[in-house]
Motif scaffolding. Structure first.
Motif, short mmCIF file in Angstrom:
data_model
loop_
_atom_site.label_atom_id
_atom_site.label_comp_id
_atom_site.label_asym_id
_atom_site.label_seq_id
_atom_site.Cartn_x
_atom_site.Cartn_y
_atom_site.Cartn_z
N SER A 1 43.69 49.94 45.03
CA SER A 1 43.69 50.48 43.67
C SER A 1 43.71 49.28 42.73
O SER A 1 44.64 48.46 42.77
N ILE A 2 42.65 49.15 41.96
CA ILE A 2 42.50 47.94 41.14
C ILE A 2 43.35 48.05 39.89
O ILE A 2 43.21 48.99 39.10
N LEU B 1 45.14 42.24 36.74
CA LEU B 1 44.00 41.46 37.25
C LEU B 1 43.36 40.66 36.09
O LEU B 1 43.00 39.50 36.25
N ILE B 2 43.27 41.30 34.93
CA ILE B 2 42.67 40.60 33.78
C ILE B 2 43.63 39.53 33.28
O ILE B 2 43.25 38.40 33.02
N GLN B 3 44.91 39.90 33.20
CA GLN B 3 45.91 38.93 32.73
C GLN B 3 45.89 37.66 33.60
O GLN B 3 45.91 36.54 33.10
N GLU C 1 45.43 43.33 42.10
CA GLU C 1 45.72 42.84 40.75
C GLU C 1 45.97 41.35 40.71
O GLU C 1 46.17 40.77 39.65
N VAL C 2 45.98 40.72 41.88
CA VAL C 2 46.12 39.26 41.93
C VAL C 2 44.75 38.71 42.31
O VAL C 2 44.18 39.13 43.33
N SER D 1 33.11 37.99 34.68
CA SER D 1 34.01 37.46 35.72
C SER D 1 34.87 38.59 36.29
O SER D 1 35.08 38.68 37.50
N ILE D 2 35.33 39.46 35.42
CA ILE D 2 36.15 40.59 35.88
C ILE D 2 35.26 41.59 36.62
O ILE D 2 35.62 42.07 37.70
#
Ligand code: PEP
Ligand code: MG
Length: 573
Positions: free
Chosen positions: A452-453, A458-460, A433-434, A482-483
């Motif tokens: 585990s994504i 991750l989006i934030q 998530e980073v 990008s995501i």
């Protein structure tokens, strides 16, 4: 007048009920000199006695609706009101200073709070400061003649209208009467929204103005499917939404039929759909919705619902219950993710300018290792009762993962040396998530058992857009190339090392995202339990071979989130 207020659809479903405004009233006042001291003391005593009556009522209702433990806090408040050291001091202050009761109450209460808060070696007394603050608010409201919202007194069906709901506010909502909620602020991935989904309550967030638009008792239709609140609906609106609600119910009934089926695509590929939970109480929803495992157990709720740090034994019991309840299906437990928008009253964290970029999750665990070790020991002891997987939140560097793993190994060795039975099959993974970690996924994949994504974060972090801020909610763009490129890289990196990759952010249960994730080969999809059957139904209709080209275009050719949304929508038609 009918008024439609647009917001962000945060939890599916349609509900109609009266508005209940959960808004804190203005408790400001002016300091005044008084000549009628006796009259002022009487005002104070009246306010105290009204507060006491109210607390009795709240306590009795809370006992029935929330349980003994939750009700106890109101007994503690009553005790403060009955304590002559507190109330006598306020009375004395009125007499000595010849000031109005509001000012005397504030002076005395500020004094008590600072004494309690100063008792740094006595946690119990420190916590009493919060009780004094609450009681003071109640008496002040009576002195000023304004109403405090008392959600535990709700005894009829309502839709909660609030500026914002904290996760702990959400946890206290009585589902028997609360049919949904709508807020001024917040985004789809804020934790109150996530909790609404696990409570199966329709919710709309980020309306900007609902607390100004709605009054107590107004009829509201809440459309959690499309993100709207309709105030004072016309007969036509009522009919329209009744139809929408019954269509939704029919669709749900179709999905229900898939409850005991495995998740297999049209071309025969099997994928795991797991559920996200916050507490062992959510287990029933997981079983009822036929999830194939738990892909994210957010253990911080265990800490948040407790008055103090949960002991090793308390945690052991909770983890054991979940592992046993899943009867051998995999359970991914995430270690405590406090910080950001999740706080513990008994673990004061420093005030931060950017809490989501600050002292949070694994950063706290590695710093306060006693808390971390207690949690890991409880998990290790529980590991015998099911198929346990552990993951660490907010890992940004390999060093953090290695440090966390080292603590885990140390606690495991100690338990084994003490003769405690511990499973040898616990997988150790991490949340992806980073962005720094996602970019380096190929390196991380060599050391972890799984990824585990966490798309919420991750989006934030990739888009630099606070997940709880409705003004930037347009930047929550799961389909942005990008995501998608990051997600693809994470999945491929895992597979290259023979590891598995899952997703437990909200995007895993998103109809547009699922076809793309299937094409990328994501192994496990973990989502709110209420989304499991919808996604299973969707996957059954899709063929992974057909999706390859679609995903390639989405990742390599498209430029925007919108392009990709259209691309997949077209395909699904
Ligand atoms: C995420 O960030 O996507 C996630 C699943 O974790 P949380 O929502 O608890 O931050
Ligand atoms: Mg997260």
């Amino acid at each position: 007048m009918v008024k439609t207020i647009k917001g962000i659809a945060a939890s599916d479903g349609i509900a109609t009920a009266e508005a209940y405004l959960l808004v804190q009233p203005d408790l400001s006042f002016d300091k005044k000199a008084v000549s009628d001291v006796d009259g002022e003391v009487k005002r104070l005593n009246d306010a105290i006695s009204k507060s006491d009556d109210e607390l009795t009522k709240i306590r009795d209702i809370a006992k029935v609706s929330l349980g003994d433990e939750e009700a106890q806090v109101f007994d503690a408040h009553k005790m403060i009101l009955a304590d002559p050291e507190f109330t006598g001091a306020i009375e004395q202050q009125i007499k000595d200073q010849k000031v109005n009761a509001e000012q005397a109450l504030k002076d005395v209460s500020d004094n008590f709070i600072s004494i309690f808060e100063g008792m740094t070696d006595n946690k119990y007394m420190q916590e009493r400061a919060a009780d004094v603050r609450d009681v003071t608010k109640r008496v002040m409201a009576h002195l000023l003649g304004v109403d405090l919202p008392n959600p535990s007194l709700i005894d009829h069906e309502v839709i909660i209208v609030a500026h914002d709901l904290t996760p702990s506010d959400t946890a206290q909502l009585n589902k028997k009467y609360v049919k949904g909620f709508v807020t001024d602020i917040g985004g789809r991935t804020a934790h109150s929204a996530i909790m609404a989904r696990s409570l199966e309550l329709p919710a709309v967030v980020g309306t900007d103005s609902i607390t100004k638009d709605a009054k107590d008792g107004d009829t509201i239709i809440l459309d959690g499917l499309n993100g709207a609140a309709i105030l004072d609906p016309s007969d036509e609106d009522v009919k329209h939404y009744q139809k929408l609600a019954s269509d939704f119910a029919a669709e749900k009934a179709e999905w229900e039929k898939l409850k005991d089926e495995a998740t297999v695509t049209a071309d025969g590929k099997h994928f795991d759909i797991a559920a996200n939970i916050g507490t062992p109480d959510d287990l029933q929803g997981v079983v009822d919705n036929g999830a194939e495992g738990i892909g994210l157990y957010r253990t911080e709720f265990l800490y948040m619902q407790s008055e103090e740090l949960p002991t090793e034994d308390d945690q052991f019991e909770a983890y054991k219950k979940v592992l046993e309840g899943m009867k051998g299906k995999p359970v991914v437990v995430r270690t405590m993710d406090i910080g950001g928008d999740k706080h513990l009253p008994y673990l004061p964290l420093p005030e931060e300018m950017n809490p989501f970029l600050g002292y949070r999750a694994i950063r706290i665990s590695l710093d306060k290792q006693d808390i971390f070790r207690t949690q890991l020991r409880a998990l290790l002891r529980a590991s015998e009762f099911g198929k346990l997987r552990i993951m660490f939140p907010m890992i940004g560097t390999l060093q953090e993962f290695r440090d966390a793993k080292k603590v885990f190994e140390e606690e495991k060795a100690k338990l084994v040396a003490d003769g405690v039975k511990v499973s040898d099959e616990i997988q150790l993974g991490m949340m992806m998530e980073v962005p720094a970690a996602a970019i380096l996924a190929d390196q991380f994949a060599k050391e972890v058992d799984f990824f585990s994504i966490g798309t919420n974060d991750l989006i934030q972090y990739t888009m630099a857009a606070d997940r709880g801020n409705e003004h930037v909610s347009y930047l929550y763009q799961p389909y942005n190339p990008s995501i998608l490129r990051l997600v693809k890289h994470v999945i491929e990196s895992a597979h290259k090392e023979g590891k598995w990759a899952g997703m437990c952010g909200e995007a895993a249960g998103d109809n547009i995202m699922v076809p793309l994730l299937l094409a990328m080969g994501l192994d496990e999809y973990s989502m709110s339990a209420t989304s499991v059957l919808r996604v299973r139904s969707l996957m059954k209709k899709l063929s992974t071979a057909d999706l390859k080209d679609l995903a390639d275009r989405a990742v390599n050719e498209s430029i925007t989130n919108e392009d990709n949304k259209k691309l997949v929508e077209e395909y699904l038609k």
